[in-house]
Write an enzyme that holds these catalytic residues in place. Structure first.
Site, PDB file in Angstrom:
ATOM      1  N   ARG A   1      -4.748   8.094  -0.026  1.00  0.00           N
ATOM      2  CA  ARG A   1      -4.356   6.807  -0.568  1.00  0.00           C
ATOM      3  C   ARG A   1      -4.897   5.685   0.316  1.00  0.00           C
ATOM      4  NH1 ARG A   1       0.187  10.207  -0.612  1.00  0.00           N
ATOM      5  NH2 ARG A   1       0.992  10.697  -2.706  1.00  0.00           N
TER       6      ARG A   1
ATOM      7  N   LYS B   1       3.367   8.486   1.721  1.00  0.00           N
ATOM      8  CA  LYS B   1       4.170   7.825   0.690  1.00  0.00           C
ATOM      9  C   LYS B   1       5.445   8.588   0.365  1.00  0.00           C
ATOM     10  CE  LYS B   1       3.849   6.247  -4.113  1.00  0.00           C
ATOM     11  NZ  LYS B   1       2.975   6.158  -5.305  1.00  0.00           N
TER      12      LYS B   1
ATOM     13  N   HIS C   1      -7.250   2.771  -6.122  1.00  0.00           N
ATOM     14  CA  HIS C   1      -6.484   4.013  -6.304  1.00  0.00           C
ATOM     15  C   HIS C   1      -7.178   4.955  -7.291  1.00  0.00           C
ATOM     16  CE1 HIS C   1      -2.851   6.370  -5.700  1.00  0.00           C
ATOM     17  NE2 HIS C   1      -2.823   6.616  -7.005  1.00  0.00           N
TER      18      HIS C   1
ATOM     19  N   ARG D   1      -8.861   7.900  -5.707  1.00  0.00           N
ATOM     20  CA  ARG D   1      -8.019   9.080  -5.429  1.00  0.00           C
ATOM     21  C   ARG D   1      -8.013   9.998  -6.653  1.00  0.00           C
ATOM     22  NH1 ARG D   1      -3.643  11.360  -2.635  1.00  0.00           N
ATOM     23  NH2 ARG D   1      -1.763  11.778  -3.864  1.00  0.00           N
TER      24      ARG D   1
ATOM     25  N   HIS E   1       0.551  15.897  -3.118  1.00  0.00           N
ATOM     26  CA  HIS E   1       1.472  15.927  -4.257  1.00  0.00           C
ATOM     27  C   HIS E   1       2.499  17.045  -4.064  1.00  0.00           C
ATOM     28  CE1 HIS E   1      -1.704  13.570  -6.304  1.00  0.00           C
ATOM     29  NE2 HIS E   1      -0.673  13.071  -6.954  1.00  0.00           N
TER      30      HIS E   1
ATOM     31  N   TYR F   1      -3.988  14.067 -12.995  1.00  0.00           N
ATOM     32  CA  TYR F   1      -5.254  13.837 -12.307  1.00  0.00           C
ATOM     33  C   TYR F   1      -6.348  14.799 -12.765  1.00  0.00           C
ATOM     34  CZ  TYR F   1      -3.041  10.721  -8.961  1.00  0.00           C
ATOM     35  OH  TYR F   1      -2.390   9.680  -8.377  1.00  0.00           O
TER      36      TYR F   1
END
Length: 384
Positions: free
Chosen positions: A155, A180, A235, A238, A262, A271
């Site tokens: 990120r 995060k 972003h 990513r 994740h 994704y």
């Protein structure tokens, strides 16, 4: 027993207090700062907190959803408004219990916009080349950050927070002590990622990059505007990197989740908008190995033009735009196509041998006679 007296405070002042006393301790402080500034532009910010009703919140929601984002030219997304309402809800809960500026939270009962399926914006090969060239010429630090994002799927905040004492270039690992989701993570660094990092002045301690979140956001905005690249968020890199991990075919879902950080497989599903042509090789198990090799040698669109040479004769020039400086010239169109096919084959073969990534074929303009497909394996089949 009489109710405690309500302290009068406007929503705008309450937002300022919230940022200074509550939000400042959150990881997403910068994002809440931006959202707070947005909310303060609307009439609701002038109202006292105890006077704001569910109707006011619903009106704010509807006004925001009807607006157009001036940067993208598209409507404000439901996710954006949901995050703004979440900030307001947190503010009212704090104010109700600790500040005495309201008795209820009017946000709780208001319907929230539906959660979208998430962005599936992919970086095109042309955009990647243009951004890479721009950053290489303008700012080495931006150049390294851009490519590091594509190599690692980190990120923006994780990249900007990188410190030299947490990077092991010898073993190829970057340690992220805080992410995060609140957990530390070790990110594997590919050879390309290590090479990009080594372009920076290597130190034993300290930040790798000097950019603040707002400074980098501004630099990214300027770059995409000057290159006229629309609707590309940092972003999205990513998302692009994770999709490329899946397209490699050599990593399983758990390994990709370990790289990306994740913790929910459901989150990772959004994704995986894989390009269909790269999944063809898995449809026929009997020809899997053959197609795995053939996937490297797919046709590419090329622009063909007629030029005047110095001797006064006409010549045909073919340029394959998905690659930098890949072009040929010949006296006949057939010869130019044959040469372009050979050069493309050699370029793809060298990349395959080195394990380097090649750009995906761009789109072929419809009904444009100046564009043809160049096939690296069978030049005779290339349409003229």
């Amino acid at each position: 027993m009489p109710s405690p007296r309500i302290r009068k405070m406007s929503l705008s002042r309450a937002l300022d207090k919230y940022l200074k006393t509550v939000s400042v301790h959150k990881k997403g402080h910068q994002q809440e700062f931006y959202r707070s500034n947005v909310i303060k532009r609307y009439p609701i910010a002038l109202r006292n907190m105890d006077e704001i009703t569910t109707v006011d919140i619903a009106t704010y929601r509807d006004v925001r959803l009807a607006e157009i984002n001036p940067r993208t030219g598209k409507p404000i997304t439901g996710n954006t408004v949901r995050l703004e309402l979440a900030l307001l809800s947190s503010l009212f809960n704090i104010a109700r219990v600790e500040w005495g500026t309201c008795r209820t939270n009017p946000v709780e009962l208001v319907r929230k916009p539906k959660v979208s399926s998430g962005r599936d914006r992919r970086l095109t090969s042309s955009e990647e080349r243009r951004l890479s060239r721009y950053f290489r010429e303008k700012n080495l630090m931006l150049y390294v950050i851009f490519h590091l994002a594509l190599e690692t799927a980190m990120r923006q905040g994780e990249i900007l927070a990188l410190r030299w004492e947490h990077i092991d270039l010898r073993h190829g690992v970057a340690h992220l002590p805080e992410t995060k989701n609140g957990h530390s993570r070790d990110v594997p660094l590919s050879r390309r990622a290590r090479n990009f990092l080594q372009m920076m002045p290597v130190n034993l301690h300290g930040n790798v990059f000097d950019y603040t979140a707002s400074g980098f956001k501004n630099a990214w905005r300027i770059a995409t505007q000057r290159l006229r690249i629309e609707d590309l968020h940092f972003h999205d890199l990513r998302h692009e990197a994770i999709s490329r991990f899946f397209e490699l075919g050599s990593l399983n879902v758990m390994e990709i989740a370990a790289i990306s950080g994740h913790r929910s497989m459901n989150m990772l599903k959004r994704y995986t908008h894989l390009r269909a042509w790269q999944l063809v090789s898995k449809l026929d198990a009997r020809r899997r190995q053959t197609q795995k090799v053939a996937a490297w040698f797919v046709p590419y669109p090329a622009h063909i033009t007629t030029i005047d040479e110095e001797n006064g004769q006409k010549a045909h020039r073919i340029e394959i735009g998905d690659f930098d400086n890949l072009h040929v010239t010949a006296t006949t169109k057939e010869e130019a196509v044959h040469r372009a096919s050979e050069v493309l084959l050699r370029t793809l073969a060298i990349a395959a041998q080195k394990g380097e990534r090649v750009p995906s074929p761009g789109a072929l303009p419809v009904n444009d006679p100046d564009y043809i497909m160049i096939c690296p394996l069978n030049p005779g089949s290339t349409p003229l």
